[in-house]
Design a protein around this motif. Sequence first.
Motif, PDB file in Angstrom:
ATOM      1  N   ALA A 148       0.827  -1.211   0.000  1.00 61.77           N
ATOM      2  CA  ALA A 148       0.000   0.000   0.000  1.00 61.77           C
ATOM      3  C   ALA A 148       0.855   1.252   0.000  1.00 61.77           C
ATOM      4  CB  ALA A 148      -0.930  -0.005   1.212  1.00 61.77           C
ATOM      5  N   ALA A 149       1.959   1.260   0.740  1.00 55.13           N
ATOM      6  CA  ALA A 149       2.848   2.419   0.776  1.00 55.13           C
ATOM      7  C   ALA A 149       3.450   2.687  -0.599  1.00 55.13           C
ATOM      8  CB  ALA A 149       3.954   2.205   1.807  1.00 55.13           C
ATOM      9  N   VAL A 150       3.807   1.639  -1.316  1.00 53.99           N
ATOM     10  CA  VAL A 150       4.322   1.802  -2.677  1.00 53.99           C
ATOM     11  C   VAL A 150       3.253   2.429  -3.571  1.00 53.99           C
ATOM     12  CG1 VAL A 150       5.133   0.554  -4.722  1.00 53.99           C
ATOM     13  CG2 VAL A 150       5.991  -0.063  -2.455  1.00 53.99           C
ATOM     14  N   GLY A 151       2.009   2.006  -3.407  1.00 50.92           N
ATOM     15  CA  GLY A 151       0.928   2.605  -4.180  1.00 50.92           C
ATOM     16  C   GLY A 151       0.746   4.083  -3.872  1.00 50.92           C
ATOM     17  N   TYR A 153       3.036   6.106  -2.774  1.00 51.91           N
ATOM     18  CA  TYR A 153       4.231   6.799  -3.265  1.00 51.91           C
ATOM     19  C   TYR A 153       4.125   7.069  -4.766  1.00 51.91           C
ATOM     20  CZ  TYR A 153       9.153   7.458  -4.531  1.00 51.91           C
ATOM     21  OH  TYR A 153      10.330   7.946  -5.028  1.00 51.91           O
ATOM     22  N   TYR A 154       3.696   6.078  -5.526  1.00 49.21           N
ATOM     23  CA  TYR A 154       3.608   6.276  -6.975  1.00 49.21           C
ATOM     24  C   TYR A 154       2.398   7.110  -7.370  1.00 49.21           C
ATOM     25  CZ  TYR A 154       7.602   3.423  -8.214  1.00 49.21           C
ATOM     26  OH  TYR A 154       8.882   2.964  -8.376  1.00 49.21           O
ATOM     27  N   THR A 155       1.412   7.197  -6.525  1.00 50.22           N
ATOM     28  CA  THR A 155       0.336   8.167  -6.761  1.00 50.22           C
ATOM     29  C   THR A 155       0.895   9.581  -6.684  1.00 50.22           C
ATOM     30  OG1 THR A 155      -1.289   6.648  -5.792  1.00 50.22           O
ATOM     31  CG2 THR A 155      -1.909   8.971  -5.949  1.00 50.22           C
ATOM     32  N   TRP A 156       1.731   9.841  -5.695  1.00 47.63           N
ATOM     33  CA  TRP A 156       2.375  11.154  -5.562  1.00 47.63           C
ATOM     34  C   TRP A 156       3.305  11.426  -6.741  1.00 47.63           C
ATOM     35  CZ3 TRP A 156       7.719  11.890  -3.659  1.00 47.63           C
ATOM     36  CH2 TRP A 156       8.045  13.239  -3.486  1.00 47.63           C
ATOM     37  N   LYS A 157       4.052  10.407  -7.202  1.00 48.90           N
ATOM     38  CA  LYS A 157       4.975  10.602  -8.316  1.00 48.90           C
ATOM     39  C   LYS A 157       4.230  10.908  -9.615  1.00 48.90           C
ATOM     40  CE  LYS A 157       8.873   8.859  -8.850  1.00 48.90           C
ATOM     41  NZ  LYS A 157      10.060   8.035  -9.154  1.00 48.90           N
ATOM     42  N   LEU A 158       3.107  10.238  -9.849  1.00 47.64           N
ATOM     43  CA  LEU A 158       2.340  10.532 -11.050  1.00 47.64           C
ATOM     44  C   LEU A 158       1.764  11.946 -10.994  1.00 47.64           C
ATOM     45  CD1 LEU A 158       1.284   9.546 -13.748  1.00 47.64           C
ATOM     46  CD2 LEU A 158      -0.707   8.585 -12.571  1.00 47.64           C
ATOM     47  N   CYS A 186      -9.026   0.178   3.909  1.00 51.93           N
ATOM     48  CA  CYS A 186      -8.955  -0.942   2.968  1.00 51.93           C
ATOM     49  C   CYS A 186      -7.559  -1.248   2.445  1.00 51.93           C
ATOM     50  CB  CYS A 186      -9.892  -0.659   1.786  1.00 51.93           C
ATOM     51  SG  CYS A 186     -10.070  -2.021   0.619  1.00 51.93           S
ATOM     52  N   SER A 187      -6.661  -0.264   2.353  1.00 54.05           N
ATOM     53  CA  SER A 187      -5.430  -0.459   1.573  1.00 54.05           C
ATOM     54  C   SER A 187      -4.513  -1.524   2.133  1.00 54.05           C
ATOM     55  CB  SER A 187      -4.675   0.873   1.465  1.00 54.05           C
ATOM     56  OG  SER A 187      -4.205   1.296   2.733  1.00 54.05           O
ATOM     57  N   GLU A 196      -3.980  -5.088  -6.871  1.00 52.05           N
ATOM     58  CA  GLU A 196      -4.304  -4.599  -8.211  1.00 52.05           C
ATOM     59  C   GLU A 196      -4.176  -3.084  -8.286  1.00 52.05           C
ATOM     60  OE1 GLU A 196      -8.252  -4.302 -11.123  1.00 52.05           O
ATOM     61  OE2 GLU A 196      -8.425  -4.866  -9.008  1.00 52.05           O
ATOM     62  N   THR A 197      -4.630  -2.379  -7.258  1.00 54.24           N
ATOM     63  CA  THR A 197      -4.555  -0.916  -7.246  1.00 54.24           C
ATOM     64  C   THR A 197      -3.111  -0.437  -7.265  1.00 54.24           C
ATOM     65  OG1 THR A 197      -6.646  -0.783  -6.046  1.00 54.24           O
ATOM     66  CG2 THR A 197      -5.214   1.142  -5.962  1.00 54.24           C
ATOM     67  N   THR A 198      -2.262  -1.048  -6.449  1.00 52.92           N
ATOM     68  CA  THR A 198      -0.851  -0.644  -6.411  1.00 52.92           C
ATOM     69  C   THR A 198      -0.165  -0.942  -7.733  1.00 52.92           C
ATOM     70  OG1 THR A 198      -0.669  -0.925  -4.026  1.00 52.92           O
ATOM     71  CG2 THR A 198       1.356  -1.095  -5.294  1.00 52.92           C
TER      72      THR A 198
END
Length: 708
Positions: A148-151, A153-158, A186-187, A196-198
Motif C-alpha cells: 500500500a505504501a508503494v501505491g 508513493y507512486y500516486t504522488w509521483k504521477l 482498505c489499503s 491490483e490498485t498498487t
Amino acid sequence: MSTRSRRSQRSYAPSPASDSAPFSPSTPTTTTSEPRLRPPSPPPDASANILLFLVAFRLVNALTVRTFFQPDEFFQSLEPAWKIAFGESQGPWITWEWKHQLRSSLHPLIFAAVYSVADLVARTLGLSPASRADLLVAAPGVTEAVIAAVGDYYTWKLARYIYGDRSYESWATLALTVLSPWQWFCSTRTLSNCLETTITIVALNLWPWDWATETSRREPKTRNVNSDRIRLCLLLAAFACILRPTNILIWIYIGGVALHRSTWEEKQTLAREALLSGSAILTVSLIVDRFFYGFWTFPPLRFLYFNIAQSLAVFYGKNDFHYYISQGYPLLLTTALPFTLFGLYRILKNRHAERSVLVQLATVSLAMPGVLSLVAHKEVRFIYPLLPALHILSASPLVKFFLPAVATTRREYLPRRLIFIFLILVNVVIAVYTTVFHASGVISVLSYLRQQHDLHGTAAKRDGTDLTYGGITAGFLMPCHSTPWRSHLVEPTIHAWALSCEPPVDFSETEKAVYRDEADQFYDNPTQFLRDNMVGGLRHIPRRPSYSAPPNAARLPTQHNTPHEWPDYLIFFAQLEPTMKKLLPGAAYAECWRTFNTAWHDDWRRHGDVIVWCLDGAEQQAWRAEKHRREIEERDRQFDHIVQAFRKDAAKPSEKTWFSWGSSPSSSWNWPWQRRKRTTLFGVELPQVLDWNWPWKKKRGFLAGLGF
C-alpha cells in the motif's frame, strides 16, 4: 503577451530536471490566468523520505486494523495461501471458486511465501504457540502495508509528473491519499483489489504518456523510446489483468489512445512489448496454476464463464445500475467527492492538448464504472484501482479552494479554514471507527478461541505429518464467511465448522430460483435446521466439553462434515440469542463470553454483539463473575461521578437572591458607599477613592497582585 501572463506560465511549468516523470512532457501541463507562489523544489532525497514515511504510516495502519470488511480478504487469498504453505491437513477452508478454478494462484502464492518466512522466524526464535499465532496473523497485513505504501508513493509521483515538481497539486494528492478514510480502512487488507490498485498506479507511472499528446504527434523526432520501462509497465499491467480480469478495461482505453496517436515506430514497439509481456505473464500463470490445481487450467476464462455465462455472481447480491455513482464513488472518496466531481467536469469540459493525461484519467474513471454497471453484481472494491487517479483529479480543485485559506491569515477565508479542519476531523473519525470498532467482534472472537485452545487444547506437532487432534471444538451459527478462518484460528487442533453458502453451480434456471444454501436454511427455520443437521438433533446435547472427556479417535479439522457435531463453543450474533434460549432451555450451554461487534449493520442477521456459549461450567462461572465485577465497577464509576458533581456544586459560591442584599456577613456584595478595611501599601494608607468596591469591578493587573 503581457508580463502577468508570462510570469503565470513560468510558475506552472514543470521542472525540466524532474526525476519523477518517466517521459518529460514538452509543454506545460497546467496553465492559469492568475500568478501565485509555488512551493520550493523538494530536496534530492525527498522521494526516499516520503517513501519511508509512507511505509511507516501504513505499518501503523495495518497493525491498528481490527475489523472485518469482505470475506474475500481471507477466503480468496489467505486460506489458499495457508494450504500452499502448510498443507491441506492444517484445516484451511477452500471455497468453491478454487474448486472450480476461478482464481489465479499467483496472489495466494505471495502470502504463502510470507507464511513460510514467518513460520521459519518463529521456529528459529523458539516462539511460544501463542506468539507464533500472533506473528502468523500479523504477517500478511504487514506485507500488504508495504504494498500500500508503494501505491501511495507512486500516486504522488504521477501527480508530480502531471502537475510539476514545484506544484501544490502534487502535495495535495499525497495529502488526499494519506487522509483518505477508504485508504486507511482498505489499503492494508489482503484483498486482490489492493494489490491490483498498487500495480496499476505503478504501471501508469511507467506508461509513455507523451506518445498520446497532440504535441508529440507534431514532433515525433524529439521523443526517446525506453523499451525497458515500457516492458516493465506492460508486465505489471498483464499481472493486474491476471489478478482481476476487469483491470483490462483500464488498459484497453489507455493503450487504444496511445496506439491511435503514436507514430508507426511507436505502434510497433508497443505491440511487440505487449505481446512479449502478456505471453510471459500468461506462461508463468499457467505453470503456477498447474502446480496449484494439479492440472492445466486457465482461471480468467473460467472466471468469465461462471460469472457471466452462468450468472453466479448474482447469487451474492444484485445492485441498481447507478450503484457506482450513488454509492461507489461516495464510499471511495468520502469528503473528497465534491472536488473530484468538479475536477472531472472541468477537465472533460476543457480538453486541452497539454492536459491529455488528465483527460485520459478522467475518461477511464468514468468508462470503467460505466461498463461494470452492466453487470448485476457490483461492489465498491471493483473500482478501487481508480482511486489514485481520482485523487490526482481532485488535487487541483482542492488547492484552488483551500490554498488561500491555508497560506494566508485573512479573515475572509475563515469559513474555508473551518471547513478544512472539519473535513480532516470527519476523515479521521470515519477511519478510526471503521478500522477499530465497526465489525470488530468477528475478529476478536477468534483471538478468544485461540486463548481457550491454549488453556484446554493440545498443540499439533509441526515437525511432520503426525498431528495430535486433542483441541477444542467450535461451531459458528452465523451467515457464511462472517469471520476469518484458519488464517486467524491458526492451530489445526481447533476443530471448527460454520454454515456454508455454496452457489448453485450447474443448476438449471428453475433449480436456481428455489435454491437455498445452508445458511439460508438455518435462518429460514432454526429449529428444523438444528433437528436435521446436528448430531442427536435437539434431544441429545452433550453435557460437558469434549476436551474434558477421554480422547477418542482422531478427527480431521474440517468444516464440511454434516451433520455437524455439537461443539464446545457455539458462536452467534446477539440477534439470534432469543431464539437460542428458546431452543436450548435446559441444555448445558450458557454464555461464557461476549464482545461488541457493531452499532449497526445492513444485514439483519448480523445485528448485535458476538456471543459465545460454552459447555464448560467453570468458564460459565468465571464469566458470570467477570460480568458481575464489571457491573460493580460501572456502578462505582457512576457513583463517583455523582459524588464529584455534588462536590463541585458545594464548592461553588451560593447565588444571592434579591432579598439577600448583602445582609449576610459572608456576602461578597458591597455597595459603593460601604467602606471596607483600609488598604495599605508598604505601611502607607492608600486614598479611600481607590478602595471603592463596585459590584462589577474585577481585580486585575498589577494592583490585584498587590492586594487591592
